[in-house]
Design a protein around this motif. Structure first.
Motif, PDB file in Angstrom:
ATOM      1  N   LEU A  23       0.840  -1.198   0.000  1.00 17.17           N
ATOM      2  CA  LEU A  23       0.000   0.000   0.000  1.00 17.17           C
ATOM      3  C   LEU A  23       0.871   1.241   0.000  1.00 17.17           C
ATOM      4  N   ALA A  24       0.402   2.301  -0.669  1.00 16.23           N
ATOM      5  CA  ALA A  24       1.156   3.550  -0.751  1.00 16.23           C
ATOM      6  C   ALA A  24       0.452   4.645   0.028  1.00 16.23           C
ATOM      7  N   GLY A  25       1.246   5.356   0.838  1.00 14.10           N
ATOM      8  CA  GLY A  25       0.801   6.591   1.468  1.00 14.10           C
ATOM      9  C   GLY A  25      -0.382   6.483   2.390  1.00 14.10           C
ATOM     10  N   PRO A  26      -0.799   7.633   2.931  1.00 11.26           N
ATOM     11  CA  PRO A  26      -1.941   7.664   3.848  1.00 11.26           C
ATOM     12  C   PRO A  26      -3.241   7.190   3.211  1.00 11.26           C
ATOM     13  N   PRO A  43      -8.659  -5.464   3.178  1.00 10.37           N
ATOM     14  CA  PRO A  43      -9.598  -5.213   4.286  1.00 10.37           C
ATOM     15  C   PRO A  43      -9.420  -3.823   4.886  1.00 10.37           C
ATOM     16  N   LEU A  44      -9.491  -2.778   4.018  1.00  9.30           N
ATOM     17  CA  LEU A  44      -9.209  -1.431   4.496  1.00  9.30           C
ATOM     18  C   LEU A  44     -10.365  -0.826   5.270  1.00  9.30           C
ATOM     19  N   HIS A  45     -11.494  -1.528   5.308  1.00 16.60           N
ATOM     20  CA  HIS A  45     -12.616  -1.045   6.104  1.00 16.60           C
ATOM     21  C   HIS A  45     -12.472  -1.425   7.564  1.00 16.60           C
ATOM     22  N   ASP A  46     -11.559  -2.317   7.880  1.00 10.28           N
ATOM     23  CA  ASP A  46     -11.414  -2.808   9.253  1.00 10.28           C
ATOM     24  C   ASP A  46     -10.801  -1.711  10.124  1.00 10.28           C
ATOM     25  N   PRO A  47     -11.484  -1.275  11.182  1.00 11.44           N
ATOM     26  CA  PRO A  47     -10.954  -0.181  12.006  1.00 11.44           C
ATOM     27  C   PRO A  47      -9.625  -0.524  12.679  1.00 11.44           C
ATOM     28  N   GLU A  48      -9.437  -1.774  13.084  1.00 11.94           N
ATOM     29  CA  GLU A  48      -8.173  -2.150  13.727  1.00 11.94           C
ATOM     30  C   GLU A  48      -7.016  -2.026  12.739  1.00 11.94           C
ATOM     31  N   LEU A  50      -6.957  -0.059   9.975  1.00  6.99           N
ATOM     32  CA  LEU A  50      -6.739   1.349   9.651  1.00  6.99           C
ATOM     33  C   LEU A  50      -5.912   2.038  10.715  1.00  6.99           C
ATOM     34  N   SER A  51      -6.187   1.707  11.974  1.00  2.98           N
ATOM     35  CA  SER A  51      -5.411   2.288  13.074  1.00  2.98           C
ATOM     36  C   SER A  51      -3.952   1.832  13.007  1.00  2.98           C
ATOM     37  N   VAL A  77       1.592  -5.730   9.840  1.00  2.00           N
ATOM     38  CA  VAL A  77       1.753  -4.469   9.111  1.00  2.00           C
ATOM     39  C   VAL A  77       3.172  -3.961   9.326  1.00  2.00           C
ATOM     40  N   GLY A  78       3.906  -3.766   8.231  1.00  2.00           N
ATOM     41  CA  GLY A  78       5.273  -3.266   8.323  1.00  2.00           C
ATOM     42  C   GLY A  78       5.477  -2.066   7.414  1.00  2.00           C
TER      43      GLY A  78
END
Length: 580
Positions: A23-26, A43-48, A50-51, A77-78
């Motif tokens: 993934l790129a950027g914010p 799964p970019l809708h997952d709040p955990e 996204l945080s 996530v790295g």
């Protein structure tokens, strides 16, 4: 999926387990994904998640989160950085913990089925490699082994079980065990394969497995090879790399009549290569080996590096390489006068010899401990109340791969009086913990301590040179470093704690601890070896401290030889053992 300039995938994400997105950027724009991820939206809708993405972009530190509503799925996530080191994106890997556990179980089972070390057999150098398949369902199933079968001969085998996963590892265990049993019973190549044929016909999942069995006999210049549907092995001479050609039978349990094994000529310096299907086809292997040095480790590294080439591995890859050598491992013989300062001469001679025959480091540690204990016992007790006499060390690697060591003196055996010193008598216990067999022979001409151990390593040496006396900086004397703290005295020791300096160490530590009344910590991080004499010193200090209402603390790196010795002898029952 195209990559954005500056964010090219820096590694093959297809090889990673689970679903992977770059993934790129914010804005978390998807730039790349492996095949498992392309079938599903990120799964970019997952709040955990996204945080977690926001935190990694801000801090640059990797993290792990569980996904909402999916208790068995975990997102790793790295950060992904540009050449200057700035965080410009994230790598997200979603794995199912059940799948990860399955992969770990297969890898663990497969590793236990492979020999931890290759045998020491005079006249041969051996090396092996095993690379597991990328997908867990395909991993597991390849096996290899090597063992001496008498008369200077070496038997080797390499097989490939149908399928993968835990079911394949179960079949692997049975086939490998049956093959080793047959070879130890004295079966020839044809008889070994016949026994595997019968077993495969009755074990579910074994039919169709392949195996190659060979016996090398350099003294007769012969190599006897048989194969049940397995890829043809290679023979490397000084200038040529060829695929051995003869009539090969079908896989196990699929032959009504199996063709016999074939005999090929083999000469000193030739290299014999067994491999599995995971290393592609033999034609490509022979082409790649032209001009490669005929060292077993070099051949292994070259084949794995050039044929696998960093790509996804669809099938397990196993490789066993044997080089015949013209000479046997020369024995070691050292004689010293029974004096504590000669322990350094014995240790150095043994260190030089084991380095030349290429023993595994763990084997060397155990051997140094056992030989040191036997030599110390002879030096301290054989010539008590008389002029010191000789102590002789001999060591050799026999044709069956066993290391046999003898420590002999010309003095008198002395039975220790239990009432004289309750802390003696641990030397034989330490020898037994380090060697497979121990025999003590006492007679009018002296005492001989004979011990043996079956060894494992990857190469043998040519011939050792003469053993030199230890240089001044190699006498292994103990050095002290004392730190007086508010609550305890810390003493750091380095060198070797044995009979040479044990009395002086005891005296100084008693002074520092005021005979046990002052808290004392002894740091052995710099100590390479502690023998039974050193153990006795620490026991006496610990009991003194306990009698005064205190505790002796000993710091040893976990897994080190001193830590192992102190654990075996039970020092942790009277003192506190801890890591530095």
């Amino acid at each position: 999926m195209p990559d954005r300039p500056g964010l090219a995938t820096p590694f093959p994400i297809e090889d990673l387990p689970g679903a992977v997105w770059l993934l790129a950027g914010p804005g978390a724009q998807v730039l790349a994904a492996n095949s498992r991820a392309q079938a599903h939206p990120a799964p970019l809708h997952d709040p955990e998640l996204l945080s977690a993405l926001a935190a990694v972009l801000e801090t640059g530190r990797p993290t792990r989160v569980g996904l909402t509503g999916a208790p068995t799925r975990v997102a790793l996530v790295g950060p992904h950085r540009d050449p200057a080191g700035a965080v410009i994106g994230c790598l997200v890997q979603v794995v199912d913990v059940d799948e990860v556990a399955a992969r770990w179980a297969v890898a663990t089972a497969q590793n236990r089925l492979l020999p931890a070390t290759l045998p020491v057999v005079p006249g041969y150098h051996l090396a092996a490699r095993y690379v597991s398949a990328t997908q867990p369902g395909r991993a597991g199933g390849d096996f290899y082994d090597a063992l001496a079968v008498g008369g200077g001969r070496l038997a080797v085998l390499l097989g490939d079980v149908v399928g993968g996963g835990l079911a394949a590892t179960s079949v692997t265990a049975q086939l490998r065990g049956a093959a080793i049993s047959a070879l130890l019973d004295g079966d020839d190549v044809d008889a070994v394969i016949a026994r595997l044929d019968r077993l495969a016909a009755h074990v579910p999942g074994a039919a169709g497995s392949t195996v190659c069995v060979a016996v090398l006999d350099p003294a007769r210049g012969e190599l006897r090879v048989g194969s049940a549907g397995h890829p043809r092995p290679l023979l490397l001479t000084e200038h040529e790399a060829t695929e051995l050609s003869w009539r090969i039978g079908p896989p196990l349990a699929l032959a009504a009549l199996r063709p016999p094994a074939h005999t090929f000529p083999i000469a000193a310096g030739d290299v014999f290569v067994l491999h599995s299907n995971g290393l592609l086809n033999a034609g490509a292997l022979t082409d790649s080996l032209r001009g490669v040095p005929r060292e077993v480790d070099t051949v292994c590294s070259h084949l794995v590096g050039t044929t696998l080439n960093g790509d996804a591995i669809l099938d397990d890859a196993a490789l066993l390489v044997v080089r015949t050598e013209p000479s046997r491992t020369p024995p070691l013989s050292v004689a010293v006068t029974a004096a504590p300062d000669q322990l350094a001469t014995i240790r150095r001679a043994l260190r030089q010899w084991t380095a030349r025959i290429g023993l595994d480091p763990e084997e060397v540690l155990g051997l140094q401990l056992a030989v040191g204990e036997a030599a110390t016992n002879a030096i301290e007790h054989a010539y008590r109340d008389r002029e010191p006499g000789p102590v002789r060390l001999t060591a050799e690697v026999r044709g069956d791969g066993d290391l046999v060591v003898e420590i002999a003196d010309e003095g008198e055996w002395r039975t220790t009086d239990p009432g004289e010193n309750q802390h003696r008598g641990r030397g034989m216990h330490l020898i037994r913990s380090s060697m497979d067999e121990l025999d003590v022979r006492r007679g009018a001409d002296g005492t001989v301590v004979r011990m043996s151990r079956h060894l494992g390593r990857a190469r043998l040496a040519e011939a050792p040179g003469p053993v030199e006396a230890p240089a001044p900086d190699e006498t292994d004397q103990v050095s002290f470093e004392v730190h007086n703290g508010h609550e305890a005295i810390l003493v750091r020791l380095s060198g070797i704690l044995d009979a040479v300096d044990a009395d002086e160490v005891h005296r100084r530590l008693q002074q520092l601890s005021r005979a046990g009344s002052a808290p004392l910590t002894v740091d052995l991080s710099g100590v390479r070896l502690v023998d039974s004499t050193g153990v006795r010193v620490l026991f006496e200090l610990a009991l003194q401290a306990a009698a005064a209402g205190g505790t002796l603390t000993v710091l040893t790196p976990e897994g080190s030889l001193p830590h192992r010795v102190l654990s075996i002898t039970g020092l942790d029952q009277v003192a506190t053992l801890a890591s530095p």
